[in-house]
Write an enzyme that holds these catalytic residues in place. Structure first.
Site, PDB file in Angstrom:
ATOM      1  N   ARG A  15      75.385 -23.490 -74.427  1.00 31.26           N
ATOM      2  CA  ARG A  15      76.323 -24.486 -74.941  1.00 31.26           C
ATOM      3  C   ARG A  15      75.711 -25.881 -74.850  1.00 31.26           C
ATOM      4  NH1 ARG A  15      81.511 -22.813 -71.411  1.00 31.26           N
ATOM      5  NH2 ARG A  15      79.804 -22.332 -69.954  1.00 31.26           N
ATOM      6  N   LYS A  75      78.252 -27.493 -68.221  1.00 30.43           N
ATOM      7  CA  LYS A  75      78.325 -26.927 -66.879  1.00 30.43           C
ATOM      8  C   LYS A  75      78.039 -27.980 -65.810  1.00 30.43           C
ATOM      9  CE  LYS A  75      79.236 -23.527 -65.708  1.00 30.43           C
ATOM     10  NZ  LYS A  75      80.619 -23.132 -65.319  1.00 30.43           N
ATOM     11  N   TYR A  94      82.330 -29.977 -66.747  1.00 28.19           N
ATOM     12  CA  TYR A  94      82.958 -29.107 -65.760  1.00 28.19           C
ATOM     13  C   TYR A  94      82.240 -29.289 -64.430  1.00 28.19           C
ATOM     14  CZ  TYR A  94      85.416 -26.549 -69.472  1.00 28.19           C
ATOM     15  OH  TYR A  94      86.235 -26.217 -70.519  1.00 28.19           O
ATOM     16  N   HIS A  96      83.988 -27.884 -61.007  1.00 29.86           N
ATOM     17  CA  HIS A  96      84.386 -26.771 -60.135  1.00 29.86           C
ATOM     18  C   HIS A  96      83.864 -26.986 -58.709  1.00 29.86           C
ATOM     19  CE1 HIS A  96      85.922 -24.571 -63.588  1.00 29.86           C
ATOM     20  NE2 HIS A  96      84.760 -24.720 -64.194  1.00 29.86           N
ATOM     21  N   GLU A 118      88.012 -29.717 -65.868  1.00 24.65           N
ATOM     22  CA  GLU A 118      89.002 -28.721 -65.454  1.00 24.65           C
ATOM     23  C   GLU A 118      90.214 -29.298 -64.745  1.00 24.65           C
ATOM     24  OE1 GLU A 118      86.084 -28.866 -61.977  1.00 24.65           O
ATOM     25  OE2 GLU A 118      85.956 -28.919 -64.161  1.00 24.65           O
ATOM     26  N   ASP A 270      84.336 -19.237 -61.018  1.00 19.57           N
ATOM     27  CA  ASP A 270      83.956 -20.651 -60.990  1.00 19.57           C
ATOM     28  C   ASP A 270      84.624 -21.386 -59.825  1.00 19.57           C
ATOM     29  OD1 ASP A 270      82.058 -21.181 -62.933  1.00 19.57           O
ATOM     30  OD2 ASP A 270      83.533 -21.306 -64.534  1.00 19.57           O
TER      31      ASP A 270
END
Length: 373
Positions: A15, A75, A94, A96, A118, A270
């Protein structure tokens, strides 16, 4: 503003933070967009498309991080990327963080302003930047789970939808949110015997209204979880507590009671996973066996369908990227309480309470730190 997009370097992650279309929107608003060469080439977004959109192509990630005022990724930054962050930068991706103390500590040390997709919210209390990837991961969980049940993967040798004269596999989905609803749609479509457990009666009513007798809805308790998990061929873990570690609903003892060759797909990995036996895996080596139960715990599941995932993610993130670029990070956060909820680490302190609690760190409310940006 200068917006930088490095190439993702997580295992089998294809991605990219901005599509050429998104880059063009930013350039059209007067911003500079810097793309690391080949950042999107694996999914059909070549350098020439970014150049046509008005972006600039840079040779290395070091070049991108060095020049960018805001870094847009997909990520969480790996250790080598975290070392490149600077105090005056904004990171939008993101994160996490709750189960990842090493990343949290590095982001604190960087002094950067770190906004996590998120934990951005909306007026309905939903998570609009997590939802697209939850939809993808939920649908993929059934594909992955069906493969895990094949004998070549040490599964039970069960076809998810069965055939005439042979009963279908029993699929148990823990959590009826975006992941769970998406998993249920795929499992029903394949003809599986589907049970969804959740503690929200509103969620269960909504699923019942949508699927009727095609699924079973069960209120989640310790007893009901145990009953349905030990009967399952495939268990999908889709629980979420925003920003926090996932609750360990599938205990090690419960795994020992599951059928030999059954499978767990832990979409919550995650955030640490909802199975005590869960550990993060990669697309290169996605499964492992514990007590004869196949575990699929890939931490970036949507990366396997990277083109679909990138476009879906950009559809959700672009308005926020534009707001940050057009207004500047401080004003954008002040103007939008939902974007402010995404602020996890800022100027060396943790501004997400769930992360602070999970790691025993000091917590400063995000609103108190905006003036420091």
């Amino acid at each position: 503003m200068i917006i930088g997009v490095p190439k993702e370097i997580k295992n089998h992650e294809y991605r990219v933070g901005l599509t050429p279309t998104s880059a063009r929107e930013l350039v059209n608003c007067g911003h500079r967009v810097l793309i690391e060469t080949q950042a999107g080439s694996a999914i059909g977004f070549d350098d020439q498309q970014y150049i046509y959109a008005g972006a600039e192509i840079l040779a290395t990630a070091d070049d991108v991080f060095a020049a960018a005022e805001m870094v847009v990724k997909v990520k969480e930054p790996l250790a080598v990327e975290r070392k490149r962050l600077r105090a005056e930068q904004t990171l939008f991706t993101y994160l996490h963080l709750a189960p990842d103390a090493a990343q949290t500590n590095d982001l604190i040390e960087s002094g950067a302003t770190c906004i996590a997709y998120e934990t951005v919210t909306d007026n309905s209390g939903r998570l609009p930047l997590l939802a697209p990837m939850s939809e993808v991961a939920g649908r993929m969980s059934i594909q992955a789970g069906a493969a895990c049940l094949e004998k070549s993967k040490q599964g039970r040798g069960v076809l998810l939808g069965g055939v005439p004269g042979v009963e279908p596999a029993k699929v148990v989905i823990i959590g009826g949110g975006v992941v769970g609803a998406s998993a249920a749609a795929m499992a029903v479509g394949l003809g599986a015997d589907v049970t969804v457990l959740d503690r929200s009666l509103d969620v269960l009513r909504r699923l019942d209204a949508q699927y009727g007798n095609s699924i079973k809805t069960v209120y989640s308790t310790v007893h009901s979880l145990e009953k349905h998990i030990v009967e399952a061929d495939l268990v999908v873990g889709g629980v979420l507590i925003p920003g926090a570690e996932a609750p360990k609903l599938i205990t090690r003892e419960l795994v020992t009671k599951m059928k030999a060759g059954s499978a767990i797909v832990d979409v919550a990995i995650d955030q640490g996973g909802c199975a005590e036996t869960a550990k993060a895996t990669t697309h290169a080596d996605p499964i492992y066996i514990v007590d004869d139960v196949v575990h699929y715990c890939v931490a970036n599941m949507p990366g396997a369908v990277a083109r679909t995932s990138t476009i879906a993610l950009n559809n959700a993130t672009l308005p926020f990227v534009l707001a940050l670029a057009n207004k500047g990070t401080r004003e954008a956060l002040v103007d939008d309480k939902h974007l402010l909820n995404g602020l996890n680490v800022c100027k060396g302190v943790v501004t997400c309470e769930s992360v602070a609690v999970a790691q025993g760190l000091n917590y400063v409310p995000a609103a108190d730190m905006v003036g420091e940006i």
